[in-house]
Design a protein around this motif. Structure first.
Motif, PDB file in Angstrom:
ATOM      1  N   ALA A  28       0.675 -16.837 -64.283  1.00 16.89           N
ATOM      2  CA  ALA A  28      -0.672 -16.736 -63.725  1.00 16.89           C
ATOM      3  C   ALA A  28      -1.574 -16.075 -64.757  1.00 16.89           C
ATOM      4  O   ALA A  28      -1.173 -15.121 -65.415  1.00 16.89           O
ATOM      5  CB  ALA A  28      -0.643 -15.915 -62.440  1.00 16.89           C
ATOM      6  N   ARG A  29      -2.744 -16.620 -64.919  1.00 23.61           N
ATOM      7  CA  ARG A  29      -3.684 -16.092 -65.911  1.00 23.61           C
ATOM      8  C   ARG A  29      -5.058 -15.937 -65.281  1.00 23.61           C
ATOM      9  O   ARG A  29      -5.479 -16.785 -64.483  1.00 23.61           O
ATOM     10  CB  ARG A  29      -3.852 -17.074 -67.088  1.00 23.61           C
ATOM     11  N   ILE A  30      -5.777 -14.884 -65.687  1.00 24.06           N
ATOM     12  CA  ILE A  30      -7.207 -14.832 -65.407  1.00 24.06           C
ATOM     13  C   ILE A  30      -7.921 -14.909 -66.751  1.00 24.06           C
ATOM     14  O   ILE A  30      -7.667 -14.103 -67.646  1.00 24.06           O
ATOM     15  CB  ILE A  30      -7.624 -13.556 -64.664  1.00 24.06           C
ATOM     16  N   SER A  41     -11.537 -14.534 -68.302  1.00 20.93           N
ATOM     17  CA  SER A  41     -12.742 -13.892 -67.767  1.00 20.93           C
ATOM     18  C   SER A  41     -13.629 -13.334 -68.860  1.00 20.93           C
ATOM     19  O   SER A  41     -13.185 -13.049 -69.969  1.00 20.93           O
ATOM     20  CB  SER A  41     -12.337 -12.761 -66.818  1.00 20.93           C
ATOM     21  N   GLN A  52     -11.790 -16.931 -63.939  1.00 18.42           N
ATOM     22  CA  GLN A  52     -11.076 -18.135 -63.517  1.00 18.42           C
ATOM     23  C   GLN A  52      -9.595 -17.808 -63.381  1.00 18.42           C
ATOM     24  O   GLN A  52      -8.938 -17.460 -64.362  1.00 18.42           O
ATOM     25  CB  GLN A  52     -11.313 -19.208 -64.584  1.00 18.42           C
ATOM     26  N   LEU A  53      -9.111 -17.918 -62.157  1.00 15.42           N
ATOM     27  CA  LEU A  53      -7.688 -17.635 -61.908  1.00 15.42           C
ATOM     28  C   LEU A  53      -6.919 -18.946 -61.900  1.00 15.42           C
ATOM     29  O   LEU A  53      -7.289 -19.886 -61.181  1.00 15.42           O
ATOM     30  CB  LEU A  53      -7.535 -16.921 -60.562  1.00 15.42           C
ATOM     31  N   GLU A  54      -5.874 -18.999 -62.705  1.00 16.53           N
ATOM     32  CA  GLU A  54      -5.070 -20.220 -62.801  1.00 16.53           C
ATOM     33  C   GLU A  54      -3.594 -19.863 -62.670  1.00 16.53           C
ATOM     34  O   GLU A  54      -3.155 -18.868 -63.264  1.00 16.53           O
ATOM     35  CB  GLU A  54      -5.268 -20.891 -64.161  1.00 16.53           C
ATOM     36  N   VAL A  65      -1.474 -12.232 -65.306  1.00 17.57           N
ATOM     37  CA  VAL A  65      -1.434 -11.534 -64.017  1.00 17.57           C
ATOM     38  C   VAL A  65      -0.229 -11.980 -63.179  1.00 17.57           C
ATOM     39  O   VAL A  65      -0.188 -11.757 -61.968  1.00 17.57           O
ATOM     40  CB  VAL A  65      -2.762 -11.740 -63.223  1.00 17.57           C
ATOM     41  N   VAL A  82      -8.489 -10.065 -56.098  1.00 20.64           N
ATOM     42  CA  VAL A  82      -8.947  -9.824 -57.466  1.00 20.64           C
ATOM     43  C   VAL A  82     -10.212  -8.981 -57.383  1.00 20.64           C
ATOM     44  O   VAL A  82     -11.118  -9.294 -56.595  1.00 20.64           O
ATOM     45  CB  VAL A  82      -9.269 -11.150 -58.193  1.00 20.64           C
ATOM     46  N   VAL A 135      -6.084  -6.350 -59.959  1.00 16.99           N
ATOM     47  CA  VAL A 135      -5.471  -7.301 -59.037  1.00 16.99           C
ATOM     48  C   VAL A 135      -4.561  -6.506 -58.109  1.00 16.99           C
ATOM     49  O   VAL A 135      -3.719  -5.723 -58.577  1.00 16.99           O
ATOM     50  CB  VAL A 135      -4.676  -8.394 -59.781  1.00 16.99           C
TER      51      VAL A 135
END
Ligand code: BGC
Length: 874
Positions: free
Chosen positions: A137-139, A141, A222-224, A179, A190, A151
């Motif tokens: 998981a990545r943010i 930003s 952007q959360l992916e 994350v 978040v 988070v």
């Protein structure tokens, strides 16, 4: 057995390999032995393995399939003749401008001109909204302003003051945070803290400016998540906002935190946010600035310091002396009743028994903390930064316990690459002060000072300091990014402005020699240090544009004798209120720099295969050199101005027509330096080169005399006054302990510390003899009463080091040549170049002291008889 010691990408030796912008990053590495070939292996996250044979260690083109956006994996390297793979280096591409979200804002209209509050933003990922089987998981930003992420109640990342400062109207950098471990089953939250920072806050001097980049503060996040099947899922975030406990904050002013306003658990699941309001959505398309990945590590907290002394003042304040001037903030731990406010004051020095805050000008640098009264409370300001050695705690509740207050050192995360040591404590302290001034002033960009209302990227300061900066720390990534901004500002202003990013706050906006020349000299020094042509290719248009502009300004005569100049800024003869009034002709400096940078552009063009440009800039340089000679030199070798700086630039920039002139000028330089009682008489331009000029004049002895002088003005005078950083002025503090009366006085400016490079190159004797340290020149120059000196440099080809020691007439020398380099050793007093190969070597020779020789009244050596002890031993 060959071992791989270090791997990096694109000259970024600080470890910046996650969220990178290059789809085909070049690879460099250091091996502890030479090998005919290496294998590079990339294991992508989807399990595919690519192995390619590579034949060199430096800037190897990416041998694998280009990285797709977000693609990651592990890179390992081994020599073909050895079975040992390196540890894998995690590499991960950024998102290549694939933004699916807009900015969200808690405040779109800037308030009055005063420190403004910070805000909270919160987005809930409802239970069930995340897919099953998340592997990553990545943010990604960034912000208009400065921000920190949380988070599920935990801080994410260690960046401070992200996204840092760039020319925001052109580009803003985003951060990529992992994350994965922070996510959990059920609801996820978040959160973000957000404040004005450079984007909308107070920056610049002479009153400064506000809101120069926009009237909003906003977050882009952007959360992916990636699932086991390799699919990437974009997780929508709907943001609400609320006031934060940071009721006022400014980079210069300080931060005020009212802990009574803290909302417990605000960034964790289960929190009642019913009173929060939706954040305004600001379409990304309304902001034309490019959103780019960074080229360097962010600003981070790198060290904490305990106070060296704690004293209760008559005023009741508690004074802390941290023993070191730093950039950073305090971290406090206290117990107090709800509503009790502690005020934290900062200053670099003490004057008349009080904190010396006048030099801070409008940067008041005061933080306040109002307790919630909940027991032990811990606070560290988020969105401000101060330059200080001393702090005073006002209204501290009760006794101060050990560990209640620490100073947190904050600057760009950079890898240290060089060390210097000698038998002279003063020189060692001077060197340590340079290291600290670099740390304190590399706060995302190379700044002039960390304390007053300035802290801007003055071009002249980094121009003179670049060789030292590149030696001491792996600063390539930081400077690469800053040079991009320089080129943008140059295009906007039609010339290289005096600081970058440029802020219109009243400072003369004219092209200025030695400052604007940073456009050419900084990339050139990077090339010389790393041997990588890429930076020259990237900056070539900017480099050319600068020289073209100056050529125009000279009316194509080569003589730059008009307009605003800063000249040999801050030479000690300039009065406190007029630091540009040096005794060296400003236009001599300007024309000399014009020759220098035109030559560099010609050389760069030749290296880049731009032959027509090479010829064109060579002609400009030759014309300027002739103009310099006609205007400023006599046939016999006298130099107009007749100052150490004027002679030094002519010698070091090679502006004389013949060796007779050089001899005459060299003798005159010695006369002037000696007649000046070996006190410094140079400013920003002359200081970094005066010792080299003396060496060129044949007198290392004089350089030692100058280096070891500790009376005002000199390098060691501040050391004798207890300095822990390099001062802006030779006499930032006067001998009576009062602060220089000029309104521009900092105790933490690296420019005059540019001599550290000379300590490495000439005192210890460790210098590059070819770009990228492919060939190394070891040339110890014992003298100055030193018994020993040593230097080490972790070059792009591996560690090079030298250590010399003198016992009576015996001089012993230890050398280390990296596996991928060759070396030459030049012994004192000899011109012979003794080849030395990779490995460690010891040599001994005899040197005779001439300290008492009446014809040569300065210490030193002569006529050595080299004795080779074990040539070539590894
Ligand atoms: C800065 C310097 C800068 C100079 C030039 C000062 O205020 O702090 O380091 O180069 O101005 O004008």
């Amino acid at each position: 057995m060959t071992n791989i010691i270090e791997i990096w990408l694109e000259n970024r030796r600080d470890g910046m390999t996650i969220g990178i912008g290059e789809a085909e990053p070049r690879i460099s590495f250091v091996a502890d032995a030479v090998a005919s070939a290496f294998d590079a292996e990339f294991t992508a996250d989807d399990g595919t393995v690519q192995v390619e044979r590579i034949l060199s260690t430096q800037n190897v083109p990416w041998p694998f399939a280009p990285l797709a956006a977000r693609e990651g994996g592990g890179l390992r390297i081994r020599a073909v003749d050895s079975g040992v793979w390196s540890e894998p280096l995690r590499i991960e591409a950024g998102i290549a401008d694939d933004w699916r979200v807009d900015f969200v804002s808690p405040s779109v209209v800037a308030g009055r001109d005063a420190p403004r509050p910070a805000y909270l933003l919160r987005a809930v990922v409802a239970e069930g909204a995340l897919p099953e089987g998340i592997v990553r998981a990545r943010i990604h930003s960034t912000a208009h302003g400065v921000y920190e992420l949380e988070v599920n109640g935990e801080r994410i990342g260690d960046d401070v003051l992200a996204p840092g400062w760039t020319s925001y109207s052109h580009r803003i950098r985003y951060q990529t945070h992992d994350v994965t471990a922070a996510l959990r089953g059920g609801e996820n939250v978040v959160g973000a803290w957000l404040a004005d920072g450079w984007y909308r806050g107070h920056i610049g001097f002479d009153g400064g400016v506000w809101d120069i980049y926009g009237s909003d503060v906003a977050l882009l996040a952007q959360l992916e998540v990636t699932t086991t099947d390799g699919m990437i899922h974009h997780v929508p975030l709907a943001w609400t906002t609320a006031p934060s406990p940071i009721i006022e904050v400014g980079l210069y002013e300080g931060e005020s935190f009212d802990a009574r306003l803290e909302q417990d658990g605000w960034s964790a699941p289960g929190f009642d946010a019913s009173r929060w309001t939706p954040a305004a959505i600001l379409p990304r398309a309304d902001f034309p600035a490019a959103i780019e990945p960074p080229t360097a590590l962010p600003v981070q907290a790198t060290e904490t310091l305990r106070p060296a002394s704690v004293t209760r003042q008559p005023s009741g304040r508690i004074r802390l002396d941290f023993g070191q001037n730093i950039s950073g903030v305090l971290r406090i731990r206290l117990r107090a009743d709800a509503g009790h406010t502690v005020t934290l004051h900062h200053a670099e020095v003490i004057e008349n028994g009080e904190l010396g805050i006048r030099p801070l000008r409008a940067a008041t640098s005061v933080d306040t903390y109002t307790a919630a009264g909940t027991g032990e409370e811990i606070y560290r300001p988020r969105f401000t930064i101060h330059g200080f050695q001393y702090a005073e705690l006002e209204n501290w509740p009760g006794e101060l316990r050990d560990g209640d207050v620490e100073a947190v050192v904050i600057h760009t995360g950079m890898r240290r690459t060089a060390w210097f040591e000698s038998s002279n404590e003063g020189l060692d302290k001077l060197h340590s002060n340079v290291v600290w001034s670099m740390r304190d002033n590399f706060v995302d960009l190379p700044t002039d000072c960390p304390q007053r209302d300035e802290r801007v990227g003055w071009t002249g300061d980094i121009q003179v300091f670049a060789p030292t900066a590149l030696r001491l720390f792996a600063a390539h990534g930081t400077l690469t990014g800053w040079l991009r901004d320089l080129a943008f500002e140059q295009a906007d202003q039609g010339h290289v402005p005096n600081f970058v990013p440029w802020v219109e706050c009243g400072f003369p906006n004219f092209p200025t020699a030695a400052w604007g020349d940073a456009a050419v000299i900084v990339p050139w020094e990077m090339y010389r240090n790393d041997g990588d042509l890429r930076i020259l290719a990237d900056q070539f248009a900017s480099m050319r544009a600068w020289v073209d502009l100056v050529d125009d300004l000279t009316g194509h005569t080569g003589l730059w004798n008009t307009g605003f100049q800063l000249g040999d800024w801050l030479d000690p003869t300039a009065p406190p209120e007029d630091p540009g009034k040096s005794h060296t002709d400003k236009y001599l400096v300007a024309t000399a720099y014009h020759v220098r940078t035109a030559r560099i552009v010609a050389d760069s063009a030749a290296l880049l295969g731009e032959d027509a440009d090479a010829a064109r800039y060579r002609a400009i340089a030759d014309r300027a050199a002739r103009a310099f000679q006609d205007e400023f030199l006599s046939d016999s070798g006298r130099v107009v101005s007749d100052t150490p700086t004027s002679i030094a630039v002519a010698l070091v920039f090679e502006l004389f027509e013949n060796e007779d002139q050089v001899l005459r000028a060299g003798a005159r330089l010695q006369e002037l330096v000696g007649a000046g009682g070996f006190h410094i008489s140079t400013g920003f331009v002359g200081t970094p080169i005066i010792c080299d000029a003396l060496v060129r004049a044949g007198s290392m002895d004089y350089a030692y005399h100058l280096l070891l002088q500790d009376e005002l003005p000199s390098w060691l005078y501040p050391v004798s006054m207890g300095a822990t950083t390099i001062w802006e002025r030779w006499d930032s503090m006067l001998p009576d302990g009062s602060i220089n009366p000029g309104d521009m006085t900092s105790f933490n400016h690296y420019a005059l510390g540019a001599v550290a490079d000379f300590l490495h190159r000439a005192v210890a004797g460790l210098a590059a003899d070819a770009p990228g340290w492919e060939r190394i020149r070891f040339e110890p120059r014992p003298g100055g009463g030193l018994e020993r000196a040593s230097a080490r440099y972790d070059s792009v080809r591996g560690t090079a080091s030298i250590s010399w020691q003198r016992e009576g007439e015996r001089l012993s020398i230890e050398l280390e040549v990296p596996a991928a380099s060759t070396g030459i050793l030049v012994l004192p007093g000899s011109a012979e170049q003794i080849p030395v190969g990779p490995g460690r070597h010891s040599f001994a020779t005899t040197v005779r002291s001439v300290d008492d020789d009446p014809d040569r009244p300065f210490f030193g050596w002569r006529r050595p008889e080299p004795v080779l002890e074990n040539e070539g031993a590894a």
